[in-house]
Design an enzyme around this catalytic site. Structure first.
Site, PDB file in Angstrom:
ATOM      1  N   HIS A 440       1.006  -1.129  -0.068  1.00 57.90           N
ATOM      2  CA  HIS A 440      -0.041  -0.006   0.027  1.00 57.90           C
ATOM      3  C   HIS A 440       1.016   1.234  -0.151  1.00 57.90           C
ATOM      4  CE1 HIS A 440      -3.068   2.778   1.901  1.00 57.90           C
ATOM      5  NE2 HIS A 440      -3.907   2.263   0.853  1.00 57.90           N
ATOM      6  N   TYR A 473      -9.113  14.016  -3.483  1.00 58.18           N
ATOM      7  CA  TYR A 473      -8.529  13.729  -2.070  1.00 58.18           C
ATOM      8  C   TYR A 473      -7.404  14.782  -1.729  1.00 58.18           C
ATOM      9  CZ  TYR A 473     -10.400   8.831  -3.053  1.00 58.18           C
ATOM     10  OH  TYR A 473     -11.206   7.939  -3.257  1.00 58.18           O
ATOM     11  N   ARG A 569     -10.607  10.956   9.644  1.00 58.81           N
ATOM     12  CA  ARG A 569     -12.069  11.215   9.238  1.00 58.81           C
ATOM     13  C   ARG A 569     -13.125  10.171   9.304  1.00 58.81           C
ATOM     14  NH1 ARG A 569     -10.532   9.441   4.387  1.00 58.81           N
ATOM     15  NH2 ARG A 569     -11.809   7.569   4.011  1.00 58.81           N
TER      16      ARG A 569
END
Length: 687
Positions: A440, A473, A569
């Site tokens: 990732h 984003y 978030r």
């Protein structure tokens, strides 16, 4: 049991916390004064797609636990899988009711603005004739209706596909059920001829003409329904030396199974008879708890198509003011960005800063005679990725291009498989992630040879190398020629090529071996400072926080008076404000126009501050079960800018909500006589 003695008082369940996050998304669809009308409709669509994915993945996982792992208990809240599912279903029913309320009011507001989404019954006789003509010509030829009886077995209902389902009565008064798949090849928004900005949903048309389809039966009632299936496929791959299938081929085969997995939810647009519902529940092996009724369309993706279907004049004031990312003119014009980066680091804050400087760096590297190699990790990339094409160009120009392509990026697998094949055909060296752990990380390394000297430029970011998401984003990006970071990056790519997770890194924090470990050490450092009478300070910004080990460390730090601020978030399993436990911890969440995606880990303040940006969240899946990278920010100017960004976020009184010890989020209100501060709008106005 008192709060102080309750061992679980400081923890929330991750599934329940996620549902609270999605409710915050839904609340953005309610804000008439804060968000334009069509943007609110999009928030409703995002809420719906979020919930769909939650059921496919998280509810799917818990359903598997009930079947195959019956002893499973959530260690934070002591809830079994069945108890969590029951809680999810109960919370979801309330969210469906709230969504229906919001959708009803948005439709009324659309009508006030000259935009209509009527049912066919609401049309005039002449308009219905035109719709019927359209139906006969364009829709009916594509329909595949089926009656379910002993001769026609129950069909397979695909994951998230819309169906019109009909309750029928036969000639012998026997009850039957029929289904009509809604064609996916047709536009969901059907314009009403002769009426501007008026559209009927495709499934409503099919539902209206159901009696004309099942002419041999009496139609008692009909509805639109949708089945959600468990999509949490197991991507682990055990390969033998005799197996000639590579991982890309394996993933192609595996993805075909996703749409056929077990059902976890049935959605219907109206309440039907007991006979009708039991027919579907029995066949799908679902309980009544797993049935949800929605007056809102089950697939809200048309909200984005509606914008393009409207006349330009009518939608101008119903959308956000177009925003163009800020571009440093000196960077845009620079034909040798490498030379500049060798002198000073570059920081980019998406979406407020453009991605163009990074793209230009890669493009220039592909043509630069000094460049020996480009190595990059790719997790999610755009379908029409400019970056990917620049990498292909570099390989075709003779550069050594290595791409660590993660094929297991959920719901992006097919796109990644296609790009991996194109990269290989262009001569790039492609590695398919790493065994056992998803890669990732967001890192790119360019190696230069100049006058016999090897030098490296490294990019580390908090978000994907994706031109589309870089515009929606929020992410932090550091481009640096720091020699030690470059050496660490080189070691990282060598380790990944050899499928090794071990490695000593001087500056980078790399999961699963050193990311979490270094965060714990940094928390302990601040705790030790507080114990000795100094001020301990921790600020963390991430998407989700579920790692219990890290939660325990922060609880201990809070007990020793370390001041802790978490900007999370989504999911947050740590409950602040519990007396004598987490009363030095503050948790806020920002949900706004852009998805808050940047991740930051800050320990200490002033000259003593250690500041890292990273690809990983505070979730066990990131800290222990993925390959993640955290990178230090040491440039004083960049560090000052990032601290300023965090300070602005902490003063947000427009989009921020604060988590309280009762596990509820409350909106942070501006002080008396103060205008609300929207941190994202502040960043948009940066010049």
């Amino acid at each position: 049991m008192s709060m102080e003695n309750n061992a679980y008082a400081c923890y929330d369940n991750r599934e329940f916390s996620w549902l609270k996050f999605n409710e915050r998304v839904l609340e953005e669809a309610c804000k008439r004064s804060a968000n334009p009308l069509l943007e609110r409709l999009k928030f409703l669509s995002i809420f719906t797609s979020n919930l769909d994915e939650f059921y496919m993945v998280r509810v799917g996982t818990l359903t598997d636990y009930v079947k195959f792992y019956q002893n499973y208990i959530d260690t934070k809240t002591n809830l079994t899988a069945i108890e969590q599912l029951s809680g999810i279903f109960n919370i979801s029913k309330g969210l469906y009711e709230k969504r229906d309320y919001v959708y009803e009011h948005i439709v009324l507001e659309l009508e006030e603005n000259g935009i209509f989404l009527p049912g066919i019954d609401e049309l005039s006789q002449e308009e219905r004739k035109k719709i019927k003509k359209y139906y006969k010509k364009n829709i009916f030829p594509l329909l595949s209706p089926q009656v379910i009886d002993v001769w026609h077995p129950f069909p397979f209902l695909q994951n998230k596909k819309l169906y019109v389902a009909v309750e029928l009565v036969g000639k012998k008064d026997n009850k039957l059920v029929g289904v009509i798949p809604v064609p996916m090849t047709l536009n969901r928004l059907v314009p009403v001829e002769g009426r501007d900005n008026t559209f009927v949903l495709l499934e409503r048309i099919i539902e209206y003409f159901a009696a004309d389809i099942f002419t041999m039966y009496k139609v008692q009632a009909c509805t639109v329904l949708c089945v959600t299936r468990n999509a949490d496929i197991d991507t682990e791959y055990e390969v033998s030396d005799d197996d000639h299938m590579d991982y890309r081929q394996y993933m192609k085969k595996l993805l075909k199974s996703r749409s056929r997995l077990a059902p976890v939810r049935l959605e219907m647009q109206k309440k039907m008879s007991k006979f009708f519902e039991s027919s579907f529940l029995k066949r799908l092996e679902l309980s009544e708890q797993q049935v949800f009724y929605s007056k809102t369309p089950l697939d809200m993706s048309f909200a984005f198509a509606l914008e393009n279907a409207l006349d330009s004049g009518i939608k101008e004031n119903l959308l956000y003011t177009p925003f163009k990312p800020w571009e440093d003119s000196s960077l845009v014009r620079d034909t040798d960005l490498a030379k500049r980066i060798f002198k000073e680091d570059i920081f980019l804050h998406y979406p407020y800063d453009s991605m163009k400087p990074f793209l230009a760096l890669i493009k220039q590297a592909g043509d630069d005679g000094r460049v020996l190699s480009i190595k990059i990790t790719l997790y999610r990339i755009a379908k029409d990725s400019q970056l990917a094409n620049y990498l292909i160009d570099a390989a075709e120009n003779g550069k050594d291009v290595t791409i660590l392509m993660e094929l297991r990026a959920r719901f992006d697998e097919e796109n990644n498989i296609e790009w991996a094949q194109r990269f290989e055909e262009a001569g790039c060296k492609v590695i398919y992630g790493a065994d056992r752990f998803k890669v990732h990380s967001k890192i790119c390394m360019i190696t230069y040879q100049d006058n016999g000297e090897i030098r490296r430029i490294t990019h580390v970011g908090t978000g994907n190398y994706n031109e589309k998401t870089s515009k929606i984003y929020t992410d932090f990006n550091l481009i640096t020629a720091d020699a030690q970071i470059g050496e660490d990056a080189d070691s990282f790519f060598k380790n990944m090529a050899m499928n090794s997770y071990e490695g000593d890194y001087a500056k980078l924090w790399v999961a699963p071996t050193s990311f979490k470990q270094n965060i714990i050490k940094s928390i302990e450092r601040e705790t030790a400072k507080a114990v000795s009478g100094e001020q301990g300070v921790i600020v963390i910004k991430c998407n989700s926080f579920t790692d219990k080990d890290l939660i325990k460390e922060l609880i201990n730090a809070s007990k020793h008076n370390v001041k802790i601020t978490l900007i999370v978030r989504g999911i947050c399993c740590l409950i602040p404000g519990v007396p004598e436990k987490t009363d030095n911890i503050r948790v806020i969440s920002i949900v706004g126009r852009f998805l808050e995606h940047s991740r930051l880990y800050s320990f200490g303040s002033g000259a003593d501050q250690i500041l890292y940006i990273a690809s990983g969240d505070m979730m066990t899946r990131n800290t222990e079960n993925r390959v993640e990278i955290g990178c230090p920010v040491e440039n004083p100017k960049i560090k000052k800018r990032i601290n300023g960004i965090i300070d602005t976020i902490l003063h947000d009184t427009a989009k921020a909500r604060e988590l309280h010890f009762d596990k509820h989020y409350l909106k942070i209100m501006p002080k008396e006589n103060e205008e609300p501060l929207n941190s994202q709008e502040v960043f948009m106005k940066r010049q």
